[in-house]
Design an enzyme around this catalytic site. Sequence first.
Site, PDB file in Angstrom:
ATOM      1  N   CYS A 275      -0.209   5.956   9.374  1.00 55.15           N
ATOM      2  CA  CYS A 275      -0.676   4.666   8.836  1.00 55.15           C
ATOM      3  C   CYS A 275      -1.880   4.948   7.950  1.00 55.15           C
ATOM      4  O   CYS A 275      -1.933   5.983   7.283  1.00 55.15           O
ATOM      5  CB  CYS A 275      -1.016   3.694   9.963  1.00 55.15           C
TER       6      CYS A 275
ATOM      7  N   ARG B  16       0.837  -1.197   0.000  1.00 54.67           N
ATOM      8  CA  ARG B  16       0.000   0.000   0.000  1.00 54.67           C
ATOM      9  C   ARG B  16       0.869   1.243   0.000  1.00 54.67           C
ATOM     10  O   ARG B  16       0.545   2.253  -0.630  1.00 54.67           O
ATOM     11  CB  ARG B  16      -0.948   0.003   1.207  1.00 54.67           C
TER      12      ARG B  16
END
Length: 280
Positions: A238, A179
Site C-alpha cells: 500500500c 494513486r
Amino acid sequence: MSRSPYLVDTDWLFAHLDDDNVAIVDASWYLPAMNRDGRTEYDAQHIPGAVFFDIDDIVDPESPLPHTLASPEVFARKVGALGISNTQTIVVYDGHGLFSAPRVWWNFRIMGAAKVVILDGGLPKWIEDRLPIEAGAAPLYPKLFTPHFDEKAVATFEDMQTIVAAADTAILDARPHARFTGEAAEPRPGMRSGHMPGAVSLPMTDLAPDGRLLDREQLEQMLRDSGVSPNSPVITTCGSGVTAATLTLALETIGHTDHKLYDGSWSQWGGRDDTHVQTG
C-alpha cells in the site's frame, strides 16, 4: 454468508470487558487528509479499558520510512508496558470502523501473540450500539510479552526487487486506484505516483466498504478476480504498510497462507530513484 474468524462482534466484547485475559487495543490512525488524530480521539472517548497503540511510536526508530516494524525486542517492551501479554486474547479496533486496526492485528500476530482479533465495525459500531465509553488514559499494568517473530511474513525491499523481476508472484496494492494509476498525487511530498511493475490494484475500501469487512464469499470472489488462486504466492502492499494489512486480513480469512506484507510499501519503492514505476 460467513464472517471472518478474525472478527468479534460488539456483544462478545461487551461480555468480556472485565476479563483479565482480554486486552483491548485502540489502533486508530489516520492519513493527514482525514484531518483526524488518533490519540486525541482516544483521549476523548474509547472502549472501557482500551489502551492506545501508537503506530508511529512502536516502530524502528532508525528507519527513515513511516511505521516501519519495530524489532521484536522493542515491540515486546513497548506493548508489555501497555499491559499486554502474548498469551492474552487481544482485541483491536479503530475509530474509522476498519482502517488501521488490521495493521496492528497483523503486527501482534507476526510478533507471536496467541490470539488476536478485530472488533467488527470498530468504535463506530460500539457507539451505534450505545455501549459504554470512557475518556482519558486507561491505567496501565505492565505485563511480559514474549515475542516470537515470524520474519517470513514480511517482504523486504530486496525481496521485492527479486519478485518484480521474476514476475511470478501476485502483488496486490491497497492504495486508492487513482494513486495506483498515477492519476492522483501521493500524499507524501516528492514521491512518484504509479505502481510496481506487475502489481494489481485492489483498494482496501473495496474490501471494507463503510468500515466493515466483506463476507468470506465476497472476499474470495474479489481476490479471485484479482488473480489470486488458493496456492499462489501473494505480496500485499500500500502506501506505507498500513492498509496492506486489510488485504492480508482478507487472505487469511479465505484460508490463503502463502503471502507476505511489504512493510516499506510505496513509501520505499516510490521514494527511490532506482526503481521502475509504471502508470496507467
